[in-house]
Design a protein around this motif. Sequence first.
Motif, PDB file in Angstrom:
ATOM      1  N   ARG A 174      20.574  78.143  34.319  1.00  0.00           N
ATOM      2  CA  ARG A 174      21.054  77.615  33.355  1.00  0.00           C
ATOM      3  C   ARG A 174      22.615  76.943  33.391  1.00  0.00           C
ATOM      4  O   ARG A 174      23.313  75.956  33.075  1.00  0.00           O
ATOM      5  CB  ARG A 174      20.858  78.210  31.942  1.00  0.00           C
ATOM      6  CG  ARG A 174      19.393  78.001  31.406  1.00  0.00           C
ATOM      7  CD  ARG A 174      19.108  78.897  30.500  1.00  0.00           C
ATOM      8  NE  ARG A 174      17.736  78.615  29.809  1.00  0.00           N
ATOM      9  CZ  ARG A 174      17.601  78.118  28.428  1.00  0.00           C
ATOM     10  NH1 ARG A 174      18.638  78.429  27.674  1.00  0.00           N
ATOM     11  NH2 ARG A 174      16.299  78.049  28.020  1.00  0.00           N
ATOM     12  N   GLN A 175      23.493  78.237  33.775  1.00  0.00           N
ATOM     13  CA  GLN A 175      24.946  77.716  34.076  1.00  0.00           C
ATOM     14  C   GLN A 175      25.195  76.735  34.912  1.00  0.00           C
ATOM     15  O   GLN A 175      25.836  75.866  34.950  1.00  0.00           O
ATOM     16  CB  GLN A 175      25.673  79.143  34.247  1.00  0.00           C
ATOM     17  CG  GLN A 175      25.407  79.825  35.626  1.00  0.00           C
ATOM     18  CD  GLN A 175      26.426  79.472  36.720  1.00  0.00           C
ATOM     19  OE1 GLN A 175      27.343  78.849  36.446  1.00  0.00           O
ATOM     20  NE2 GLN A 175      25.786  79.334  37.990  1.00  0.00           N
ATOM     21  N   GLY A 176      24.246  76.906  36.092  1.00  0.00           N
ATOM     22  CA  GLY A 176      24.380  75.490  36.846  1.00  0.00           C
ATOM     23  C   GLY A 176      24.051  74.608  36.585  1.00  0.00           C
ATOM     24  O   GLY A 176      24.749  73.296  36.912  1.00  0.00           O
ATOM     25  N   TYR A 177      23.077  74.234  35.864  1.00  0.00           N
ATOM     26  CA  TYR A 177      22.627  72.886  35.318  1.00  0.00           C
ATOM     27  C   TYR A 177      23.536  72.384  34.013  1.00  0.00           C
ATOM     28  O   TYR A 177      23.876  71.265  34.075  1.00  0.00           O
ATOM     29  CB  TYR A 177      21.181  73.104  34.643  1.00  0.00           C
ATOM     30  CG  TYR A 177      20.680  71.698  34.302  1.00  0.00           C
ATOM     31  CD1 TYR A 177      20.077  70.813  35.373  1.00  0.00           C
ATOM     32  CD2 TYR A 177      20.379  71.002  32.914  1.00  0.00           C
ATOM     33  CE1 TYR A 177      19.533  69.670  34.974  1.00  0.00           C
ATOM     34  CE2 TYR A 177      19.839  69.991  32.666  1.00  0.00           C
ATOM     35  CZ  TYR A 177      19.354  69.313  33.908  1.00  0.00           C
ATOM     36  OH  TYR A 177      18.771  67.943  33.594  1.00  0.00           O
ATOM     37  N   ASP A 178      24.338  73.347  33.564  1.00  0.00           N
ATOM     38  CA  ASP A 178      25.276  73.230  32.604  1.00  0.00           C
ATOM     39  C   ASP A 178      26.434  72.414  33.303  1.00  0.00           C
ATOM     40  O   ASP A 178      27.010  71.427  32.847  1.00  0.00           O
ATOM     41  CB  ASP A 178      25.765  74.430  31.887  1.00  0.00           C
ATOM     42  CG  ASP A 178      26.491  73.942  30.607  1.00  0.00           C
ATOM     43  OD1 ASP A 178      26.076  73.422  29.707  1.00  0.00           O
ATOM     44  OD2 ASP A 178      27.673  74.509  30.667  1.00  0.00           O
ATOM     45  N   ILE A 179      26.919  72.989  34.519  1.00  0.00           N
ATOM     46  CA  ILE A 179      27.749  72.276  35.395  1.00  0.00           C
ATOM     47  C   ILE A 179      27.606  70.873  35.757  1.00  0.00           C
ATOM     48  O   ILE A 179      28.224  70.096  35.585  1.00  0.00           O
ATOM     49  CB  ILE A 179      28.146  73.414  36.431  1.00  0.00           C
ATOM     50  CG1 ILE A 179      28.784  74.584  36.026  1.00  0.00           C
ATOM     51  CG2 ILE A 179      29.203  72.675  37.208  1.00  0.00           C
ATOM     52  CD1 ILE A 179      28.823  75.655  37.280  1.00  0.00           C
ATOM     53  N   MET A 180      26.039  70.704  36.190  1.00  0.00           N
ATOM     54  CA  MET A 180      25.630  69.567  36.480  1.00  0.00           C
ATOM     55  C   MET A 180      25.980  68.463  35.379  1.00  0.00           C
ATOM     56  O   MET A 180      26.354  67.336  35.739  1.00  0.00           O
ATOM     57  CB  MET A 180      24.441  69.654  37.056  1.00  0.00           C
ATOM     58  CG  MET A 180      24.225  70.493  38.459  1.00  0.00           C
ATOM     59  SD  MET A 180      25.306  69.836  39.874  1.00  0.00           S
ATOM     60  CE  MET A 180      24.293  68.481  40.610  1.00  0.00           C
ATOM     61  N   MET A 181      25.354  68.967  34.281  1.00  0.00           N
ATOM     62  CA  MET A 181      25.220  68.065  32.982  1.00  0.00           C
ATOM     63  C   MET A 181      26.779  67.731  32.772  1.00  0.00           C
ATOM     64  O   MET A 181      26.905  66.373  32.595  1.00  0.00           O
ATOM     65  CB  MET A 181      24.850  68.666  31.639  1.00  0.00           C
ATOM     66  CG  MET A 181      23.309  68.731  31.832  1.00  0.00           C
ATOM     67  SD  MET A 181      22.668  69.142  30.039  1.00  0.00           S
ATOM     68  CE  MET A 181      23.513  70.697  29.907  1.00  0.00           C
ATOM     69  N   LYS A 182      27.801  68.327  32.747  1.00  0.00           N
ATOM     70  CA  LYS A 182      29.204  68.046  32.498  1.00  0.00           C
ATOM     71  C   LYS A 182      29.478  66.983  33.557  1.00  0.00           C
ATOM     72  O   LYS A 182      30.128  66.179  33.266  1.00  0.00           O
ATOM     73  CB  LYS A 182      30.019  69.187  32.576  1.00  0.00           C
ATOM     74  CG  LYS A 182      31.494  69.134  31.885  1.00  0.00           C
ATOM     75  CD  LYS A 182      31.298  69.439  30.399  1.00  0.00           C
ATOM     76  CE  LYS A 182      32.565  69.286  29.495  1.00  0.00           C
ATOM     77  NZ  LYS A 182      32.516  69.186  28.345  1.00  0.00           N
ATOM     78  N   MET A 183      29.191  67.439  34.815  1.00  0.00           N
ATOM     79  CA  MET A 183      29.672  66.301  35.719  1.00  0.00           C
ATOM     80  C   MET A 183      29.126  65.332  35.716  1.00  0.00           C
ATOM     81  O   MET A 183      29.768  64.079  36.024  1.00  0.00           O
ATOM     82  CB  MET A 183      29.302  66.962  37.335  1.00  0.00           C
ATOM     83  CG  MET A 183      30.022  68.512  37.693  1.00  0.00           C
ATOM     84  SD  MET A 183      31.824  68.443  38.000  1.00  0.00           S
ATOM     85  CE  MET A 183      31.811  67.620  39.523  1.00  0.00           C
ATOM     86  N   ALA A 184      27.770  64.933  35.409  1.00  0.00           N
ATOM     87  CA  ALA A 184      27.166  63.889  35.713  1.00  0.00           C
ATOM     88  C   ALA A 184      27.410  62.980  34.392  1.00  0.00           C
ATOM     89  O   ALA A 184      27.210  61.748  34.462  1.00  0.00           O
ATOM     90  CB  ALA A 184      25.688  64.152  35.443  1.00  0.00           C
ATOM     91  N   GLN A 185      28.036  63.681  33.263  1.00  0.00           N
ATOM     92  CA  GLN A 185      28.224  62.705  32.015  1.00  0.00           C
ATOM     93  C   GLN A 185      29.803  62.580  32.187  1.00  0.00           C
ATOM     94  O   GLN A 185      30.213  62.043  31.068  1.00  0.00           O
ATOM     95  CB  GLN A 185      27.799  63.691  30.836  1.00  0.00           C
ATOM     96  CG  GLN A 185      26.522  63.662  30.559  1.00  0.00           C
ATOM     97  CD  GLN A 185      26.239  64.823  29.647  1.00  0.00           C
ATOM     98  OE1 GLN A 185      26.991  65.320  29.069  1.00  0.00           O
ATOM     99  NE2 GLN A 185      24.955  65.195  29.371  1.00  0.00           N
TER     100      GLN A 185
END
Lengths: 325, 94
Positions: A174-185
Motif C-alpha cells: 500500500r505504501q508503494g501504491y500510495d507513492i505511485m498515486m502521488k506521482m501519477a497525479q
Amino acid sequence: MYAQMVKSEATTEAPELLAGFQARIDAGEKIEPKDWMPEGYRKTLIRQIGQHAHSEIVGQLPEGNWITRAPTLERKAILLAKVQDEAGHGLYLYCAAETLGVSRDELTEALLSGRMKYSSIFNYPTLNWADIGAVGWLVDGAAIMNQVPLQRTSFGPYSRAMIRICKEESFHQRQGYDIMMKMAQGTPEQKAMAQDALNRFWYPSLMMFGPSDKDSVHSAQSMAWKIKINTNDELRQKFVDQTVPQAEYLGLTIPDPELRWNEEKGGHDFSEPDWSEFFEVIKGNGPCNAERMEARQKAWDEGAWFREGLMAHARKRAAAKVAAE
Amino acid sequence: MSNEWPLWEIFIRGQHGLNHRHVGSLHAPDAEMAVKHARDVYTRRNEGVSIWVVPSASITASSPSDKGPLFEPSNSKVYRHPTFFDIPEDVGKM
C-alpha cells in the motif's frame, strides 16, 4: 518469487517411512522440527527458507538507498519502518531455517560465498523516488501473491513465520501504491517518472515467479510436500490480473503491447519476460549483483568486531556472576 | 570458541492480560540484549506490554515419539468436558 528455482533434493529413505510422512502432509498435519522427516524435505526447505531470508535482507539495499533522500519527513519515516520490517522478516525466516539444523553463520556464509541465492529482483537498481513506489507496489505485490498461500505450508516454523510476515506485508504494498498515486497525479514530469519506473520493473517483477511451469523441473516434489503451493504460472497470472486494473487507475500503461483480456480463460494474455535475462541475473550478471554482495560482505566484515565484542562482554559478565556466587 | 550469539526463545504478553505467548526466537549475546532485540523484532506494532527471554538451550521439550503415551490417555476421558453430562432443560442454566 523470493525463492526462485529451488532445487528439490532427492530422498532415499525407506518407502514405508516416506509414505507415512506423505500421509501426514496429505492429512494437513504440520511437520515440526523434531518430527521425523526425509533428508530431501529438510535440505530443500533449508535452501528455500534460506533463500527467502536472504532475499528479505538483500532486499533492504535497493530501498535503503532512498531513505536519506525521501521527499518528505513522513515518507522517510514510512520507508524506514518498511525497511526495518524487511530486516525483521529476514530474522523470522532465518530462525525457521535454523530449526532444521543449519546455523545462522552457515547461512550467512553460504550467501556470501554465492552458494545460496536471493531473489533476482534485488539485482535491479532503484534510480529515483518513483522506483521506491514501483518496488512497493509491484515487488511486494508479487511477494504477497506467493506468501499468502505459503501460510499453509506443511513445515510449522515456516508457516508461522509466513503468517507474521503476511500480517505486515500489506502495509508495504500500500505504501508503494500510495507513492505511485502521488506521482501519477503530479506534474507531467512526475507522471513520466512513474511510467518509467513501471516500464523498468514490470518484467523483472514477472520474473520473480520463476520460469514457466513447462520449464520448471523442481515443482512436483515440492508441491507434494506442500512447500510450494501454487505453480509459477498460476501465481504470475494472478499477479497480472490483479495489477492491470491498478495500473489503469493510475493512468499508467503496462509496457506490453500483447496485454489483453482473454474472455475464454477469464484472465489476461501477456508477454513472457526475457528468460535469458533472468538466467543471466541468476548467474550473477545482473546490473547490481556485485554491488549487493559487496554491501553484504562489507556489513559482515565490519560488524565482526561488534559481534565478537558483545559476546566477549557477555562471557565476562557471566564468569563474574559465577565467581560472585 | 564460536562467536555466534546464542539463541533465545521470546515470549510476549499482549495488551489484554493474557499469558505470555511464544512468538519466535532470535540471537543475542546476553539476556539484556535479547530483550532489546525482542522489542525491535517482535513488537514493532504494539504487540506487547511485557517480554520474557529464555535461552533456547534451557528448554526441555517432550519428544515427538512420546506423543502417544503422553496425550492419548486423555482421549478416553470425555467426562472431563462439561458437555458430557445431559442436564434437563427444566433445571435451567448450569
